[in-house]
Design an enzyme around this catalytic site. Structure first.
Site, PDB file in Angstrom:
ATOM      1  N   HIS A  74     -15.624 -29.569  24.936  1.00 58.04           N
ATOM      2  CA  HIS A  74     -16.028 -28.605  25.960  1.00 58.04           C
ATOM      3  C   HIS A  74     -15.070 -28.602  27.157  1.00 58.04           C
ATOM      4  CE1 HIS A  74     -18.156 -32.188  27.675  1.00 58.04           C
ATOM      5  NE2 HIS A  74     -17.817 -31.620  28.809  1.00 58.04           N
TER       6      HIS A  74
ATOM      7  N   ASP B 213     -18.313 -32.822  19.886  1.00 52.46           N
ATOM      8  CA  ASP B 213     -17.727 -32.623  21.208  1.00 52.46           C
ATOM      9  C   ASP B 213     -16.459 -33.464  21.395  1.00 52.46           C
ATOM     10  OD1 ASP B 213     -17.504 -31.438  23.701  1.00 52.46           O
ATOM     11  OD2 ASP B 213     -18.712 -32.960  24.707  1.00 52.46           O
TER      12      ASP B 213
ATOM     13  N   GLY C  82     -15.996 -33.622  36.014  1.00 55.07           N
ATOM     14  CA  GLY C  82     -14.609 -34.055  36.060  1.00 55.07           C
ATOM     15  C   GLY C  82     -14.384 -35.349  35.316  1.00 55.07           C
ATOM     16  N   ASN C  83     -15.440 -36.164  35.129  1.00 53.86           N
ATOM     17  CA  ASN C  83     -15.351 -37.387  34.331  1.00 53.86           C
ATOM     18  C   ASN C  83     -15.323 -37.084  32.834  1.00 53.86           C
ATOM     19  OD1 ASN C  83     -17.005 -39.040  36.814  1.00 53.86           O
ATOM     20  ND2 ASN C  83     -15.456 -40.182  35.665  1.00 53.86           N
ATOM     21  N   SER C  84     -15.773 -35.908  32.468  1.00 59.08           N
ATOM     22  CA  SER C  84     -15.961 -35.590  31.060  1.00 59.08           C
ATOM     23  C   SER C  84     -14.662 -35.753  30.273  1.00 59.08           C
ATOM     24  CB  SER C  84     -16.456 -34.162  30.922  1.00 59.08           C
ATOM     25  OG  SER C  84     -16.976 -33.953  29.645  1.00 59.08           O
TER      26      SER C  84
ATOM     27  N   LEU D 263     -25.620 -31.366   2.910  1.00 58.41           N
ATOM     28  CA  LEU D 263     -26.625 -31.466   1.860  1.00 58.41           C
ATOM     29  C   LEU D 263     -27.239 -30.113   1.530  1.00 58.41           C
ATOM     30  CD1 LEU D 263     -28.239 -33.296  -0.043  1.00 58.41           C
ATOM     31  CD2 LEU D 263     -29.815 -33.752   1.843  1.00 58.41           C
ATOM     32  N   GLY D 264     -27.344 -29.237   2.531  1.00 54.82           N
ATOM     33  CA  GLY D 264     -27.917 -27.920   2.283  1.00 54.82           C
ATOM     34  C   GLY D 264     -29.420 -27.878   2.403  1.00 54.82           C
ATOM     35  N   VAL D 265     -29.946 -28.534   3.459  1.00 53.27           N
ATOM     36  CA  VAL D 265     -31.379 -28.494   3.710  1.00 53.27           C
ATOM     37  C   VAL D 265     -31.641 -28.212   5.187  1.00 53.27           C
ATOM     38  CG1 VAL D 265     -32.037 -30.073   1.853  1.00 53.27           C
ATOM     39  CG2 VAL D 265     -31.453 -30.992   4.099  1.00 53.27           C
TER      40      VAL D 265
ATOM     41  N   ILE E 241     -34.353 -29.474   7.904  1.00 47.63           N
ATOM     42  CA  ILE E 241     -35.355 -30.527   8.014  1.00 47.63           C
ATOM     43  C   ILE E 241     -36.061 -30.450   9.359  1.00 47.63           C
ATOM     44  CG2 ILE E 241     -34.205 -32.121   6.446  1.00 47.63           C
ATOM     45  CD1 ILE E 241     -33.074 -33.551   8.910  1.00 47.63           C
TER      46      ILE E 241
END
Length: 483
Positions: A123, A153, A224-226, A281-283, A285
């Site tokens: 980001h 991220d 700014g720390n990100s 996996l294609g689920v 949940i």
């Protein structure tokens, strides 16, 4: 007189001894506090300041466009109008574009290789037209985006330089709650600011971040720390500062970092071919609530409830069905639905996933070969029809026509038009626009099928009801009141 003098001398000596002992005990904890000066001198040269610019439409103010997310937020997100953070860099030529204003953003990063690879948050550089990297020695270099992974991220950028200072990577899996940690970054543009604290918790799950077991700390972190590093006392990077919990936009005592083991795995994949491959996996949940647990015959709320199965995904080929509850995956207990995506996401496409599943009260084992994550994850819901019918659950429903099937992205069911606020449907959380597809394990193909299923429901006992909401399948537990 001599006796009195000797007694007073003895008393004074004893008193002085006790005071000295007390002072020594009080000073002992202070002597045990860590000294970060050596760590900072060694690590600071490899921590960088990252600034980006991007062009926006002049019709809106930058602050009007910037919306504060929910309480959990990326703390880099603050953006500044031209001049707010110093002179703006000129845009590189790229053909005619509509004239607009430039937003300036600020974050942190750290060097992981001598030839200029730098880790930061996705980001931080999201949507950037230019990336500028300022080193500890005040050199300013242009950064090139190698790749980013928004699910974790993590972003990898590179500058054209050699023989750069680097940081040592630690083992985030060995972290324990209570350990001292240190952050270095650029809060509000103040380069190489140092803050410290302890690990407050590990393996935290945040909203919309199912693939990252976050490290929670009480280290002071601000915009700014990100993207900056989080260190252990050995000066090793054990995390990337990423998010905070805040009501004001600033630090409130809860900070979250991406474990470095997760980040480096992503970085290696981005460096290899610019993208990330993770198991799929294609689920769909959802968590198992107390009522749902009772309705499926479980003694406690555990496992990941399968709400839907992709028609051509690995789960379908393995025989997984909606209504199954996955209790174990590759030998790991799935205590909550948050744990399953992490287990599957850490697998490489082509790996085998062995699952212990509860189906209709019976335990079974299924094996799936996970695939790579598909690029298209979009779904939508359309408008509902006019015809309405009523049922005994306090719901007004309408048949699902062929036209509605396409609009709602479902192949069967009935559409909820309105909900009686005092009915069983409202208590279960049913909303207008939901599509009911099954009730207590019975398929709902039309209104008559729903009425028949309701007629066989036991009173005052929760049963699973499957719906489609905004194109996404979901189970809820519904309880028919006593007649």
């Amino acid at each position: 007189m001599d006796v009195v003098y000797r007694r007073m001398s003895t008393w004074l000596m004893a008193t002085v001894f006790l005071i000295a002992a007390h002072c020594a005990q009080a000073a002992a904890p202070l002597a045990q506090l860590p000294d970060f000066t050596g760590l900072v001198k060694s690590a600071a040269p490899a921590v960088v300041n990252i600034s980006t610019t991007r062009e926006v439409n002049t019709a809106f103010s930058p602050f009007e466009q910037q919306q504060l997310p929910d309480l959990f937020r990326h703390f880099f997100g603050d953006q500044f109008p031209p001049g707010a953070m110093g002179p703006q860099q000129p845009r590189s030529p790229g053909g005619p574009r509509p004239k607009g204003r430039e937003l300036s953003s600020l974050g942190s990063g750290f060097i992981i290789s001598k030839d200029g690879y730098i880790l930061t948050n996705a980001h931080v550089i999201d949507g950037a037209d230019t990336i500028k990297v300022r080193l500890n020695d005040r050199r300013e270099l242009t950064g090139k985006l190698i790749g980013e992974d928004k699910k974790t991220d993590v972003a990898l950028i590179k500058v054209d330089a050699t023989d750069l200072p680097t940081l040592d990577m630690g083992d985030s899996d060995s972290l324990e709650v209570g350990q001292w940690v240190v952050a270095i970054g650029s809060p509000f543009g103040f380069d190489h600011s140092v803050t410290s604290g302890i690990v407050s918790a590990i393996d935290r799950t945040l909203p919309d971040d199912t693939y990252v077991p976050f490290i929670q700390t009480d280290v002071a972190i601000n915009p700014g720390n990100s993207g900056g590093p989080l260190f252990n006392l050995n000066g090793q990077v054990i995390g990337i500062n990423s998010q905070i919990y805040t009501r004001s936009g600033g630090f409130m005592g809860l900070s979250f970092a991406i474990p470095i083991n997760v980040a480096m795995d992503i970085a290696d994949q981005l460096k290899k071919d610019g993208q990330v491959h993770r198991g799929w996996l294609g689920v769909v949940i959802q968590p198992v609530s107390r009522d749902l647990a009772r309705s499926f015959g479980l003694d406690q709320e555990t496992g990941a409830l399968v709400a839907d199965v992709a028609p051509t995904g690995p789960a379908r080929k393995a025989g997984l069905k909606a209504g199954d509850i996955i209790l174990e995956a590759n030998g790991e207990t799935v205590d909550s639905s948050d744990e399953l995506p992490r287990i599957v996401g850490h697998l490489t496409p082509g790996d085998t996933l062995s699952m212990k599943v509860l189906r209709n009260g019976q335990h079974t084992t299924l094996k799936a070969t996970v695939a790579d994550w598909p690029k298209d994850e979009s779904s939508s819901i359309g408008d509902s029809a006019d015809e309405q019918r009523h049922n005994s659950l306090g719901l007004q429903v309408t048949p699902l026509t062929d036209a509605l099937k396409g609009q709602l992205s479902v192949d069967r069911g009935v559409v909820v038009e309105s909900v009686d606020p005092d009915g069983a449907g409202a208590r279960a959380g049913i909303q207008p626009g939901d599509v009911i597809t099954s009730l207590n394990g019975k398929a709902v193909d039309d209104v008559a099928a729903l009425e028949k299923a309701v007629g066989h429901l036991p009173a005052e006992k929760p049963v699973p009801l499957r719906i489609s909401r905004d194109g996404q399948p979901l189970f809820v537990a519904i309880t028919l009141p006593k007649k």
